[in-house]
Scaffold this motif. Structure first.
Motif, PDB file in Angstrom:
ATOM      1  N   ASP A  89       0.810  -1.218   0.000  1.00 37.61           N
ATOM      2  CA  ASP A  89       0.000   0.000   0.000  1.00 37.61           C
ATOM      3  C   ASP A  89       0.845   1.270   0.000  1.00 37.61           C
ATOM      4  N   ASN A  90       2.158   1.133  -0.005  1.00 40.07           N
ATOM      5  CA  ASN A  90       3.035   2.301   0.089  1.00 40.07           C
ATOM      6  C   ASN A  90       3.593   2.686  -1.277  1.00 40.07           C
ATOM      7  N   THR A  91       3.411   3.935  -1.671  1.00 46.32           N
ATOM      8  CA  THR A  91       4.022   4.458  -2.894  1.00 46.32           C
ATOM      9  C   THR A  91       5.453   4.877  -2.547  1.00 46.32           C
ATOM     10  N   VAL A  92       6.427   4.310  -3.254  1.00 51.51           N
ATOM     11  CA  VAL A  92       7.825   4.505  -2.861  1.00 51.51           C
ATOM     12  C   VAL A  92       8.673   5.234  -3.893  1.00 51.51           C
ATOM     13  N   LEU A  93       8.159   5.385  -5.141  1.00 54.07           N
ATOM     14  CA  LEU A  93       8.992   5.972  -6.191  1.00 54.07           C
ATOM     15  C   LEU A  93       8.109   6.507  -7.308  1.00 54.07           C
ATOM     16  N   GLY A  94       8.527   7.636  -7.886  1.00 52.58           N
ATOM     17  CA  GLY A  94       7.832   8.181  -9.044  1.00 52.58           C
ATOM     18  C   GLY A  94       8.703   8.078 -10.289  1.00 52.58           C
ATOM     19  N   ARG A  95       8.056   8.149 -11.446  1.00 52.50           N
ATOM     20  CA  ARG A  95       8.779   8.171 -12.731  1.00 52.50           C
ATOM     21  C   ARG A  95       8.156   9.225 -13.628  1.00 52.50           C
ATOM     22  N   MET A  96       8.976  10.174 -14.066  1.00 49.38           N
ATOM     23  CA  MET A  96       8.517  11.271 -14.913  1.00 49.38           C
ATOM     24  C   MET A  96       9.192  11.220 -16.283  1.00 49.38           C
ATOM     25  N   ARG A  97       8.405  11.340 -17.343  1.00 43.14           N
ATOM     26  CA  ARG A  97       8.976  11.446 -18.688  1.00 43.14           C
ATOM     27  C   ARG A  97       9.583  12.845 -18.850  1.00 43.14           C
ATOM     28  N   MET A  98      10.819  12.898 -19.319  1.00 43.06           N
ATOM     29  CA  MET A  98      11.485  14.166 -19.587  1.00 43.06           C
ATOM     30  C   MET A  98      11.011  14.707 -20.929  1.00 43.06           C
ATOM     31  N   GLY A  99      10.528  15.943 -20.922  1.00 50.79           N
ATOM     32  CA  GLY A  99      10.041  16.569 -22.144  1.00 50.79           C
ATOM     33  C   GLY A  99      11.072  17.501 -22.755  1.00 50.79           C
ATOM     34  N   ASP A 100      10.605  18.313 -23.689  1.00 46.68           N
ATOM     35  CA  ASP A 100      11.500  19.223 -24.408  1.00 46.68           C
ATOM     36  C   ASP A 100      12.050  20.328 -23.517  1.00 46.68           C
ATOM     37  N   GLU A 101      11.449  20.498 -22.318  1.00 37.00           N
ATOM     38  CA  GLU A 101      11.963  21.531 -21.416  1.00 37.00           C
ATOM     39  C   GLU A 101      13.325  21.159 -20.831  1.00 37.00           C
ATOM     40  N   PHE A 102      13.706  19.881 -20.981  1.00 40.31           N
ATOM     41  CA  PHE A 102      15.018  19.432 -20.511  1.00 40.31           C
ATOM     42  C   PHE A 102      16.018  19.505 -21.670  1.00 40.31           C
ATOM     43  N   PRO A 103      17.113  20.241 -21.509  1.00 41.50           N
ATOM     44  CA  PRO A 103      18.132  20.280 -22.569  1.00 41.50           C
ATOM     45  C   PRO A 103      18.599  18.873 -22.909  1.00 41.50           C
ATOM     46  N   PRO A 104      18.881  18.602 -24.192  1.00 41.33           N
ATOM     47  CA  PRO A 104      19.220  17.236 -24.607  1.00 41.33           C
ATOM     48  C   PRO A 104      20.473  16.679 -23.945  1.00 41.33           C
ATOM     49  N   GLU A 105      21.345  17.549 -23.440  1.00 40.19           N
ATOM     50  CA  GLU A 105      22.573  17.052 -22.816  1.00 40.19           C
ATOM     51  C   GLU A 105      22.348  16.537 -21.393  1.00 40.19           C
ATOM     52  N   ILE A 106      21.164  16.785 -20.833  1.00 39.78           N
ATOM     53  CA  ILE A 106      20.879  16.287 -19.482  1.00 39.78           C
ATOM     54  C   ILE A 106      20.449  14.830 -19.580  1.00 39.78           C
ATOM     55  N   PRO A 107      21.197  13.911 -18.966  1.00 38.10           N
ATOM     56  CA  PRO A 107      20.842  12.492 -19.037  1.00 38.10           C
ATOM     57  C   PRO A 107      19.712  12.152 -18.075  1.00 38.10           C
ATOM     58  N   SER A 108      19.183  10.954 -18.205  1.00 37.00           N
ATOM     59  CA  SER A 108      18.222  10.463 -17.218  1.00 37.00           C
ATOM     60  C   SER A 108      18.877  10.482 -15.844  1.00 37.00           C
ATOM     61  N   TYR A 109      18.069  10.740 -14.817  1.00 33.28           N
ATOM     62  CA  TYR A 109      18.634  10.827 -13.462  1.00 33.28           C
ATOM     63  C   TYR A 109      17.548  10.580 -12.426  1.00 33.28           C
ATOM     64  N   VAL A 110      17.979  10.314 -11.198  1.00 30.01           N
ATOM     65  CA  VAL A 110      17.065  10.158 -10.072  1.00 30.01           C
ATOM     66  C   VAL A 110      17.103  11.447  -9.262  1.00 30.01           C
ATOM     67  N   ASN A 111      15.947  12.069  -9.087  1.00 34.54           N
ATOM     68  CA  ASN A 111      15.857  13.323  -8.341  1.00 34.54           C
ATOM     69  C   ASN A 111      15.359  13.043  -6.926  1.00 34.54           C
ATOM     70  N   LEU A 112      16.140  13.475  -5.938  1.00 34.63           N
ATOM     71  CA  LEU A 112      15.788  13.286  -4.536  1.00 34.63           C
ATOM     72  C   LEU A 112      15.151  14.544  -3.976  1.00 34.63           C
ATOM     73  N   TYR A 113      14.134  14.355  -3.155  1.00 39.98           N
ATOM     74  CA  TYR A 113      13.487  15.447  -2.433  1.00 39.98           C
ATOM     75  C   TYR A 113      13.854  15.351  -0.952  1.00 39.98           C
ATOM     76  N   PHE A 114      14.328  16.454  -0.401  1.00 36.96           N
ATOM     77  CA  PHE A 114      14.560  16.535   1.039  1.00 36.96           C
ATOM     78  C   PHE A 114      13.496  17.440   1.650  1.00 36.96           C
ATOM     79  N   VAL A 115      12.981  17.029   2.796  1.00 34.37           N
ATOM     80  CA  VAL A 115      11.905  17.757   3.469  1.00 34.37           C
ATOM     81  C   VAL A 115      12.468  18.978   4.188  1.00 34.37           C
ATOM     82  N   VAL A 116      11.772  20.101   4.057  1.00 32.52           N
ATOM     83  CA  VAL A 116      12.150  21.336   4.746  1.00 32.52           C
ATOM     84  C   VAL A 116      10.913  21.923   5.412  1.00 32.52           C
TER      85      VAL A 116
END
Length: 265
Positions: A179-206
């Protein structure tokens, strides 16, 4: 703390050419304090939020010249077996499973579209001592230009079920353990420059997203996106002064309806 189920995000670290600079930056932005550097393990230094271990920083090994980036580790019951599944499903093992004293066993891998991540088979160090509190890990998303390959990979390597967000404007998937959602996956669109590779983005709580952004940019960080309100919290995407990307989120400030999803596996 019980060992996390296989596939649970359980630890994060980053390599920095200027470790003291990184400690100063994240200490101010996320409120981290730091333990003693472990010379036996390459001066690996744990970061703490309110006395709980939440991440680590480490200098590059001699001869290494890799860019600074955060690495998210997923819990594994058997790192060697998980590494085999990674290979069998189109991924690449960059660093074979390696025992780190009594602490556990680590492995570094890359999924088929190029995002790098780690495995951690816990020993006496089981992973995060706190999550979803200020200064601690809160969430992660895989950004990829090849969502079909990424989705098939993670669903095969870990015991995930998946839900797709029903929205023509965004291609977003969520992976669940029970029942726990543990990970998201986002398609990279044209707003991402082509030189940026796929990556894992971490969120830290503030405790306050805007305040964290102000601190980060004052200290030489770069605001990449936001701040923006969402049903999950107010968040912003940043890069630190050494180029490592991360996000901050205030999970107490939510706005809007949680999007509809449909089960896809």
């Amino acid at each position: 703390m019980p060992v996390q189920p296989e596939g649970t995000p359980c630890w994060a670290d980053a390599m920095f050419g200027d470790v003291e600079g990184a400690k100063s930056f994240y200490g101010d932005v996320l409120g981290w304090t730091f333990g003693e550097a472990s010379s036996e393990y390459g001066n690996y230094t744990q970061a703490y939020a309110d006395g709980k271990a939440v991440a680590a920083v480490v200098p590059p090994m001699p001869g290494q010249d890799a860019p600074s980036q955060w690495c998210l580790y997923f819990a594994s019951d058997d790192a060697a077996a998980t590494a085999a599944r990674i290979r069998d499903n189109g991924g690449e093992v960059l660093m074979e499973p390696m025992q780190v004293g009594e602490f556990g066993t680590m492995c570094i891998a890359r999924e088929p579209s190029g995002a790098v991540f780690g495995l951690w088979q816990g020993g006496i160090h089981e992973g995060f001592e706190a999550t979803a509190v200020p200064g601690a890990y809160g969430w992660a998303e895989v950004f990829t230009r090849e969502p079909e390959r990424t989705d098939a990979f993670f669903s095969a390597v870990f015991p995930y079920s998946a839900q797709q967000v029903v929205d023509d404007a965004v291609d977003f998937r969520m992976f669940n353990l029970g029942d726990n959602t543990v990970l998201g996956r986002m398609r990279m669109g044209d707003e991402f420059p082509p030189e940026i590779p796929s990556y894992v983005n971490l969120y830290f709580v503030v405790p306050d997203c805007d305040d964290a952004v102000a601190k980060a940019t004052k200290l030489g960080g770069t605001l990449r996106f936001g701040p923006m309100d969402s049903p999950y919290g107010r968040f912003a995407a940043l890069s630190d002064p050494q180029g490592a990307s991360f996000s901050v989120i205030d999970i107490t400030r939510t706005e809007g309806e949680v999007p509809q999803t449909e089960n896809v596996s």
